[in-house]
Design a protein around this motif. Structure first.
Motif, mmCIF file in Angstrom:
data_model
loop_
_atom_site.group_PDB
_atom_site.id
_atom_site.type_symbol
_atom_site.label_atom_id
_atom_site.label_comp_id
_atom_site.label_asym_id
_atom_site.label_seq_id
_atom_site.Cartn_x
_atom_site.Cartn_y
_atom_site.Cartn_z
ATOM 1 N N UNK A 1 0.837 -1.206 0.000
ATOM 2 C CA UNK A 1 0.000 0.000 0.000
ATOM 3 C C UNK A 1 0.870 1.254 0.000
ATOM 4 N N UNK A 2 1.942 1.244 0.814
ATOM 5 C CA UNK A 2 2.791 2.426 0.955
ATOM 6 C C UNK A 2 3.736 2.629 -0.218
ATOM 7 N N UNK A 3 3.811 1.657 -1.112
ATOM 8 C CA UNK A 3 4.678 1.822 -2.293
ATOM 9 C C UNK A 3 4.248 3.013 -3.131
ATOM 10 N N UNK A 4 2.979 3.359 -3.064
ATOM 11 C CA UNK A 4 2.464 4.507 -3.828
ATOM 12 C C UNK A 4 2.623 5.818 -3.076
ATOM 13 N N UNK A 5 3.199 5.764 -1.864
ATOM 14 C CA UNK A 5 3.354 6.974 -1.055
ATOM 15 C C UNK A 5 4.800 7.070 -0.556
ATOM 16 N N UNK A 6 5.745 7.413 -1.424
ATOM 17 C CA UNK A 6 7.165 7.401 -1.034
ATOM 18 C C UNK A 6 7.527 8.405 0.050
ATOM 19 N N UNK A 7 6.702 9.424 0.267
ATOM 20 C CA UNK A 7 7.048 10.416 1.291
ATOM 21 C C UNK A 7 6.619 9.998 2.688
ATOM 22 N N UNK A 8 5.785 8.970 2.762
ATOM 23 C CA UNK A 8 5.341 8.497 4.078
ATOM 24 C C UNK A 8 6.419 7.615 4.694
ATOM 25 N N UNK A 9 6.774 7.916 5.929
ATOM 26 C CA UNK A 9 7.748 7.094 6.643
ATOM 27 C C UNK A 9 7.043 5.840 7.190
ATOM 28 N N UNK A 10 7.679 4.685 7.002
ATOM 29 C CA UNK A 10 7.120 3.410 7.474
ATOM 30 C C UNK A 10 7.978 2.913 8.634
ATOM 31 N N UNK A 11 7.393 2.943 9.825
ATOM 32 C CA UNK A 11 8.097 2.564 11.055
ATOM 33 C C UNK A 11 7.536 1.243 11.578
ATOM 34 N N UNK A 12 8.421 0.319 11.934
ATOM 35 C CA UNK A 12 8.016 -0.988 12.463
ATOM 36 C C UNK A 12 8.624 -1.181 13.853
ATOM 37 N N UNK A 13 7.761 -1.441 14.815
ATOM 38 C CA UNK A 13 8.202 -1.828 16.157
ATOM 39 C C UNK A 13 8.436 -3.336 16.127
ATOM 40 N N UNK A 14 9.697 -3.740 16.079
ATOM 41 C CA UNK A 14 10.055 -5.158 15.945
ATOM 42 C C UNK A 14 10.543 -5.760 17.258
ATOM 43 N N UNK A 15 10.201 -5.136 18.372
ATOM 44 C CA UNK A 15 10.681 -5.596 19.676
ATOM 45 C C UNK A 15 10.270 -7.042 19.944
ATOM 46 N N UNK A 16 9.023 -7.397 19.632
ATOM 47 C CA UNK A 16 8.538 -8.749 19.891
ATOM 48 C C UNK A 16 8.858 -9.722 18.762
ATOM 49 N N UNK A 17 9.464 -9.236 17.698
ATOM 50 C CA UNK A 17 9.676 -10.084 16.524
ATOM 51 C C UNK A 17 11.079 -10.661 16.431
ATOM 52 N N UNK A 18 12.065 -9.863 16.775
ATOM 53 C CA UNK A 18 13.447 -10.290 16.555
ATOM 54 C C UNK A 18 13.773 -11.519 17.397
ATOM 55 N N UNK A 19 14.401 -12.490 16.793
ATOM 56 C CA UNK A 19 14.788 -13.812 17.334
ATOM 57 C C UNK A 19 13.582 -14.695 17.626
ATOM 58 N N UNK A 20 12.368 -14.184 17.463
ATOM 59 C CA UNK A 20 11.164 -14.973 17.737
ATOM 60 C C UNK A 20 10.465 -15.421 16.464
ATOM 61 N N UNK A 21 10.461 -14.541 15.471
ATOM 62 C CA UNK A 21 9.749 -14.778 14.215
ATOM 63 C C UNK A 21 10.742 -14.596 13.075
ATOM 64 N N UNK A 22 10.732 -15.464 12.053
ATOM 65 C CA UNK A 22 11.655 -15.308 10.927
ATOM 66 C C UNK A 22 11.590 -13.899 10.334
ATOM 67 N N UNK A 23 12.754 -13.362 10.014
ATOM 68 C CA UNK A 23 12.838 -11.966 9.569
ATOM 69 C C UNK A 23 12.004 -11.692 8.327
ATOM 70 N N UNK A 24 11.891 -12.680 7.436
ATOM 71 C CA UNK A 24 11.141 -12.452 6.206
ATOM 72 C C UNK A 24 9.662 -12.209 6.474
ATOM 73 N N UNK A 25 9.187 -12.543 7.672
ATOM 74 C CA UNK A 25 7.778 -12.311 7.987
ATOM 75 C C UNK A 25 7.511 -10.895 8.475
#
Length: 681
Positions: free
Chosen positions: A46-70
């Motif tokens: 969805x954000x590919x059409x909005x290059x000026x919008x910053x996309x921030x991800x809180x990955x605190x619960x993801x790292x080492x728990x869920x595969x990075x590609x997800x």
């Protein structure tokens, strides 16, 4: 942004919310309360059409728990991480930001950390965080599915409780987070109850667990207030063990029964006490066979042995009637306490699973009221359901399909918002019309599986006071072996406490079969003679040979077929292959070692699961340790063994030991009944 009933972001709604002035989209990669993995790639599209919008991800619960590609996509501009989520130091973390994007520092000064955070760098924290991240990543790679298996086991077990609602699923959810509620009990009450048992949960997320308000995440998922305020969260990682999960479930079951009694005397959350009493006690338990179903012509003998074992296990409940049929077994409870019987039945080997049921009158109106009352007990407002009717009594006024429709409509009349789901519903309410009445059930409780004890013959278990031999006995019984426990005592060198510990360990194994013969072997004279006449290096080898000779003689007298022990290959000097060859020479009887290829931690996990570990580690020495030489032979020579044994009166010592044998019947619930074993030879 709105989420669905499982906590997933609605991407189509996100697209509608974007405005010209939108500068940032921020999303948690993994929800920290229910574990839903957010659709990062779909959001990135969805954000590919909005290059000026910053996309921030809180990955605190993801790292080492869920595969990075997800949870990572090249469209992500910023991602943040915290060290404490992978056992790094608290207060340390790091940030990813894409080249070309800019961040304005909150602190200015010395320009440390690429001008983003001025001030003296926390070098110990940074180094420790990097080390912790590497170790956590390696541990995850070594056991990629370990946490998912633990979570799945917990989910399956908790789903069997009618007042439990699970908010964390499997598909699309992180493996380390499990959120659930116990209807009618506030989350903080459950947390404190587990704290008393040194098991630590949190209400919703740990960050907000001290707040006295319901989870905003669960509210966003449209979870009813009464369930949201009851929610707690379990967090898992690779260091957790199956034994810890089993211990949690044991404590949960105990607390559940306590809270269930409390709920029976309160109107908390407006539970109707007249409805609540409906399923307190069941009328019947229907047992399904597991491995027995694969047997051929001797299937009946296996089933009869299982029936006999069930009767022995439930001997304290004389009104229970056992009817064993070819495809399943029926236990008619006749007023006996089903809540006491169910945990005992779970330990009987040969049972795959079983379903408690209640009996009602064979009348359509009575049945409609009954299914409504059952659903009132177990439906929390979120589950799907189906009716599965079976008509064994073909004279009944409605056939199976008509019953499905009639009773399903009765449920919908009572709960208009409930959803029907024909495949894998949350609640499958089974109704069986038999000659003697109508039976309703909805629970399927897992049994111990394996083969009925006694179908594989009798074996003599060499039971010390350690961790391994009770586990070996458990595994042997699971394969249908009737065990008799042989314990060697050397008073005054071994204490009464050591002897009682061995009997208590036998008592822990007794519920799996009903009762176990405990045989005490006097061993003092033999050990003293070995100590006085044999070089130290060969004490252990010749001691074990004498134990094996005596066990084999007892086996022959007691009509056993095999000898069992808890030897684990290479664990101690007497358990090397060379030692085993030298020790085994004294018998041609098959020696089965159920834990031979398991490492110590694996054995401990099983010992904890069957509740023998705490007993086994009590500091009372057995006869294997009191005369343990400082340097035992790990490669004993047979010619030396024969030479040293010529110094001993083996036949005389064995005769005197056999004359002093004692036998006790050990049961799970009754006091010992001692008698002289020599009379039975």
């Amino acid at each position: 942004m709105p989420v669905d009933a499982q906590g997933f972001v609605n991407v189509s709604e996100l697209a509608k919310l974007i405005r010209k002035e939108t500068i940032l989209v921020s999303v948690m990669a993994v929800n920290n309360e229910v574990g839903s993995i957010q659709p990062i790639h779909e959001i990135a599209t969805v954000l590919a059409d909005y290059p000026t919008i910053h996309f921030h991800v809180d990955a605190v619960q993801a790292i080492t728990k869920v595969p990075q590609e997800q949870w990572f996509n090249e469209r992500v501009d910023f991602a943040v991480f915290s060290a404490h989520k992978f056992h790094g130091p608290r207060g340390a973390g790091f940030i990813y930001w894409k080249q070309g994007r800019k961040l304005a520092p909150l602190m200015t000064g010395g320009g440390q950390e690429q001008n983003q955070r001025s001030g003296t760098e926390n070098v110990p924290g940074i180094v420790a965080m990097a080390k912790a991240l590497r170790l956590a990543t390696e541990q995850k790679a070594e056991k990629p599915n370990h946490v998912q298996l633990l979570k799945g086991y917990l989910q399956e077990a908790l789903a069997g409780y009618k007042k439990v609602t699970l908010f964390s699923g499997t598909e699309g959810f992180a493996p380390h987070i499990l959120c659930f509620s116990l209807k009618g009990i506030r989350g903080e009450v459950l947390v404190h109850a587990f704290e008393e048992k040194q098991i630590y949960l949190s209400t919703t997320s740990a960050c907000s667990s001290r707040k006295k308000m319901a989870s905003s995440t669960l509210h966003a998922m449209h979870v009813p207030e009464q369930l949201a305020t009851s929610a707690v969260r379990i967090s898992l990682d690779e260091s957790n063990t199956m034994a810890e999960v089993e211990q949690f479930l044991i404590v949960f079951h105990q607390l559940y029964k306590i809270f269930e009694n409390q709920l029976s005397t309160t109107d908390h959350y407006k539970i109707n006490p007249n409805q609540r009493s409906f399923l307190v006690n069941y009328s019947e338990i229907m047992v399904r066979y597991g491995e027995l179903s694969t047997k051929g012509k001797n299937r009946r003998s296996f089933i009869m042995q299982l029936a006999s074992n069930v009767k022995r296990t439930l001997a304290d409940y004389p009104h229970v009637k056992v009817h064993a049929e070819r495809d399943r077994m029926h236990l008619l409870l006749n007023g006996e306490n089903s809540q006491e019987i169910i945990p005992k039945l779970q330990k009987v080997f040969g049972i795959q699973n079983f379903s408690p049921s209640i009996r009602v009158e064979k009348d359509i109106e009575v049945l409609k009221k009954a299914v409504q009352d059952v659903m009132a007990e177990i439906y929390t407002g979120v589950e799907t359901f189906k009716i599965t009717a079976k008509r064994s009594d073909h004279s009944f006024v409605q056939d199976s399909n008509q019953l499905n429709l009639t009773l399903g409509n009765a449920v919908i009349d009572r709960f208009p918002d409930i959803k029907v789901q024909m495949k894998k519903p949350d609640i499958n309410l089974r109704v069986e019309i038999r000659i003697d009445g109508a039976y309703l059930s909805y629970e399927t409780i897992q049994g111990a599986a394996g083969l009925p004890v006694g179908t594989s013959g009798k074996g003599m278990l060499m039971l010390s006071g350690g961790i391994d031999s009770p586990v070996a006995g458990y595994f042997a019984m699971k394969r249908g072996v009737e065990i008799e426990a042989v314990h060697f005592a050397s008073p005054p060198y071994t204490s009464e406490q050591a002897l009682q510990k061995a009997k208590d360990l036998t008592k822990k194994l007794a519920p799996y079969v009903g009762s176990i013969q405990f045989i005490e072997v006097p061993f003092t004279e033999i050990q003293e003679e070995i100590k006085n006449r044999v070089p130290q290096g060969y004490w252990m080898t010749i001691t074990r040979r004498m134990m094996l000779r005596l066990t084999d003689a007892i086996r022959e007298a007691r009509h056993g077929l095999i000898i069992l022990n808890g030897e684990s290959l290479g664990q101690v000097a007497s358990q090397t292959l060379h030692s085993m060859v030298a020790i085994n020479e004294v018998t041609n009887t098959p020696i089965v070692r159920p834990v031979a290829t398991m490492d110590k931690l694996e054995i401990i996990e099983v010992a904890e699961a069957i509740d023998t570990f705490e007993l086994s580690v009590q500091p009372f020495e057995d006869c294997c340790t009191i005369f343990a030489p400082p340097q035992p032979k790990t490669r004993p020579r047979l010619d030396k063994v024969h030479q040293y044994e010529e110094r001993l009166d083996i036949e005389g010592m064995m005769e005197r030991a056999m004359a002093g044998l004692k036998l006790e019947v050990i049961t799970a619930n009754q006091e010992k009944a001692a008698t002289e074993f020599a009379e039975f030879l």
